[in-house]
Enzyme design. Structure first.
Site, short mmCIF file in Angstrom:
data_model
loop_
_atom_site.label_atom_id
_atom_site.label_comp_id
_atom_site.label_asym_id
_atom_site.label_seq_id
_atom_site.Cartn_x
_atom_site.Cartn_y
_atom_site.Cartn_z
N LYS A 24 0.83 -1.21 0.00
CA LYS A 24 0.00 0.00 0.00
C LYS A 24 0.87 1.26 0.00
O LYS A 24 0.64 2.18 -0.80
CB LYS A 24 -0.92 -0.03 1.24
CG LYS A 24 -1.87 1.15 1.35
CD LYS A 24 -3.11 0.79 2.13
CE LYS A 24 -2.91 0.69 3.62
NZ LYS A 24 -2.79 1.99 4.28
N GLY A 97 -5.26 7.82 5.41
CA GLY A 97 -4.37 8.83 6.03
C GLY A 97 -3.16 9.10 5.16
O GLY A 97 -2.70 10.23 5.05
N ARG A 125 -8.61 11.94 12.49
CA ARG A 125 -7.16 11.72 12.66
C ARG A 125 -6.36 13.04 12.68
O ARG A 125 -6.74 14.01 12.06
CB ARG A 125 -6.66 10.76 11.57
CG ARG A 125 -7.35 9.41 11.75
CD ARG A 125 -6.88 8.38 10.78
NE ARG A 125 -5.49 8.03 10.99
CZ ARG A 125 -4.81 7.22 10.19
NH1 ARG A 125 -5.39 6.70 9.13
NH2 ARG A 125 -3.56 6.93 10.46
N GLN A 172 4.69 9.35 6.95
CA GLN A 172 3.73 10.21 6.23
C GLN A 172 4.14 11.67 6.35
O GLN A 172 4.11 12.42 5.37
CB GLN A 172 2.33 9.98 6.78
CG GLN A 172 1.83 8.57 6.49
CD GLN A 172 0.45 8.29 7.04
OE1 GLN A 172 -0.12 9.10 7.77
NE2 GLN A 172 -0.08 7.13 6.71
N ASP A 319 2.26 -1.03 11.75
CA ASP A 319 0.95 -1.46 11.22
C ASP A 319 0.64 -2.92 11.55
O ASP A 319 -0.47 -3.39 11.28
CB ASP A 319 0.91 -1.27 9.70
CG ASP A 319 0.88 0.20 9.32
OD1 ASP A 319 0.50 1.03 10.17
OD2 ASP A 319 1.25 0.52 8.17
N ARG A 350 -6.16 1.50 18.06
CA ARG A 350 -5.89 0.05 17.97
C ARG A 350 -5.53 -0.57 19.31
O ARG A 350 -5.69 -1.78 19.48
CB ARG A 350 -4.80 -0.22 16.93
CG ARG A 350 -5.33 -0.02 15.52
CD ARG A 350 -4.31 -0.31 14.44
NE ARG A 350 -4.97 -0.23 13.14
CZ ARG A 350 -4.34 -0.07 11.99
NH1 ARG A 350 -3.02 0.04 11.96
NH2 ARG A 350 -5.02 0.00 10.86
N ARG A 391 -7.32 -3.57 9.59
CA ARG A 391 -6.34 -4.49 10.18
C ARG A 391 -6.88 -5.17 11.43
O ARG A 391 -6.52 -6.31 11.74
CB ARG A 391 -5.03 -3.75 10.46
CG ARG A 391 -4.39 -3.18 9.19
CD ARG A 391 -2.91 -2.96 9.36
NE ARG A 391 -2.40 -1.93 8.46
CZ ARG A 391 -2.10 -2.12 7.18
NH1 ARG A 391 -2.29 -3.30 6.62
NH2 ARG A 391 -1.64 -1.13 6.45
C1 S3P Z 1 2.53 4.96 6.15
C2 S3P Z 1 3.14 5.34 7.31
C3 S3P Z 1 2.70 4.91 8.64
C4 S3P Z 1 1.75 3.73 8.55
C5 S3P Z 1 0.71 3.90 7.48
C6 S3P Z 1 1.38 4.05 6.13
C7 S3P Z 1 3.06 5.47 4.88
O1 S3P Z 1 2.03 5.98 9.27
O2 S3P Z 1 1.11 3.52 9.79
O3 S3P Z 1 -0.16 2.79 7.44
O4 S3P Z 1 2.72 4.91 3.82
O5 S3P Z 1 3.85 6.42 4.92
P1 S3P Z 1 2.80 7.15 10.08
O6 S3P Z 1 3.57 7.94 9.13
O7 S3P Z 1 1.70 7.94 10.70
O8 S3P Z 1 3.65 6.44 11.07
#
Ligand code: S3P
Length: 438
Positions: A24, A97, A125, A172, A319, A350, A391
């Site tokens: 993803k 997100g 969020r 992110q 995750d 979670r 999840r």
């Molecule tokens: C992700 C970063 C993670 C992860 C999310 C996907 C990404 O989040 O939990 O499912 O693709 O950059 P955070 O950046 O909030 O840790």
């Protein structure tokens, strides 16, 4: 509206070769960077989950022509860094997100304004974590009440480079800053408190854009040239594979093979944690695809034992905790997790929702602000509410393989956000799984 529910019962051993969905995180980035490249990119192995389709739809709304996705293949006619167009109306990013935060960075640098919204879960969020560094680059971004969506990005601002020490390890946030930094004057420096997934950095380099990493510091200079189109093959998602790693570990006599799974060191915590618990996971045919390490994973059932999860592994497995909590519930002894307060701001809280579900299956679980203690014991059956979290839904489906009676998992529709083929893969592996759809 009636929800999609899963009913799962324990059965025989799991066996076979299971090809899980595309990664993803890598899929989102592949779509975004291809859109910014000058010319046609070809992506294969793309995850066709709702989250990634949300990113695809957003970029189409921003004027990028694409063909597909069909069977994981997407052709993207990149418009270059300066070719995006103002969308008509708001961009609805559903449950995702990653889409909202990464696109916030990209859109902060555009000459037009945008408004970003999402579903009920995404609208709860935290978004200030991306808005704060982007504002310090000169962006104008409004968040909703409590720093949550909707996001209103004013646009038309010349961005400047920053040096930013991130308060939480978040890929992110890091990625949002790096995307904005492509447009900022000067050298942007991001310092991570702990390593988070580095797909953006790897992929930018693959598109021919220089990114420099030294220890915890990532440096990118704006205006360093165009992104060149690529052919990119997305590996299978270790986060999706994790449910099968746990499932085969806890069902006696099982053996599953999971081909071409992404093995990026910043994602591999789940394997280290499961191995420390006694899991038998072998990586075969290790190689690299489109700048990402991949391997075929072979997992065989093994008795698991509780452990204290090393804190440094938490961001590397962030995750996978819903799946890992099920492993802990089936292990001998107590598993202790701390330093994982980020789990409270994922698609659901979670820690709370997993603790509640495990307790209702008869597991001794203690909740802390930043983690859980889980003492393994025989599982009862029962009804579990996933809270709409993909999840959580898949984790309790795996728990059903070891419960004395059936487990009914409610509200599983969002499994399609990250793993649309989950039920088919689970049934092919030998899960005794029934789907109740409206
Ligand atoms: C992700 C970063 C993670 C992860 C999310 C996907 C990404 O989040 O939990 O499912 O693709 O950059 P955070 O950046 O909030 O840790």
């Amino acid at each position: 509206m009636a929800s999609i529910d899963y009913i799962v019962r324990s059965g025989g051993p799991l066996a076979g070769t299971i090809t899980v969905a595309g990664d993803k995180s890598i899929s989102h980035r592949a779509v975004i960077l291809s859109a910014l490249a000058e010319g046609r990119s070809e992506i294969t192995g793309l995850l066709e989950g709702q989250d990634v389709l949300g990113t695809v739809a957003a970029l189409r709304a921003l004027g990028v022509a694409m063909e597909g996705p069909r069977e994981g293949r997407l052709m993207v006619d990149g418009v270059g860094l300066y070719g995006l167009k103002a969308p008509v109306g708001v961009l609805d990013l559903g449950n995702s997100g990653t889409s909202m935060r990464l696109l916030a960075g990209l859109l902060a640098a555009q000459p037009f304004g945008t408004r970003l919204v999402g579903d009920e879960s995404l609208m709860r969020r935290p978004m200030e974590r991306v808005a704060v560094p982007l504002r310090s680059m000169g962006a104008v971004i409004e968040t909703g009440e409590g720093g949550r969506p909707p996001l209103y990005i004013v646009g038309g601002r010349a961005l400047r480079a920053i040096e930013y020490r991130m308060p939480v390890a978040s890929a992110q946030v890091k990625s949002a800053i790096l995307l904005a930094a492509l447009y900022a004057k000067g050298r942007t420096v991001v310092i991570e408190p702990a390593p988070s997934r580095d797909h953006t950095e790897r992929m930018l380099a693959g598109f021919g854009y220089p990114v420099h990493r030294e220890g915890a510091t990532i440096t990118l200079t704006g205006g360093a040239g165009p992104l060149h189109p690529v052919r990119l093959d997305v590996p299978a998602d270790l986060s999706s594979a994790a449910f099968f790693l746990v499932a085969a570990s806890i069902v006696p006599g099982s053996c599953l093979r999971l081909p071409r799974v992404g093995m990026n060191p910043t994602r591999r915590g789940v394997i280290d944690i499961l191995r420390a618990m006694g899991a038998q996971i072998e990586a075969q045919n290790e190689t690299t695809a489109s700048g990402e390490p991949v391997a075929d994973l072979v997992v065989r059932s093994a008795p698991l034992r509780g452990i204290v999860i090393p804190r440094e592994l938490v961001p590397l497995a962030i995750d996978e905790f819903p799946a890992l909590f099920i492993a802990a519930a089936c292990a001998e002894g107590t598993t202790v997790l701390r330093g994982a307060e980020e789990l409270r701001v994922k698609e659901s809280d979670r820690l709370a929702i997993m603790a509640r579900g495990l307790a209702s299956l008869g597991v001794a679980v203690e909740e802390y602000p930043d983690g859980l203690d889980i003492k393994g014991m025989p599982l009862k059956g029962g009804v579990i509410d996933s809270g709409g979290d993909h999840r959580v839904a898949m984790a309790f489906t795996v728990a059903g393989l070891r419960a004395a009676d059936a487990i009914e998992v409610r509200d599983c529709g969002n499994v399609a956000t990250s793993f649309p083929g989950f039920v088919a893969c689970a049934c092919a592996a030998g899960f005794n799984l029934e789907v109740k759809a409206p």
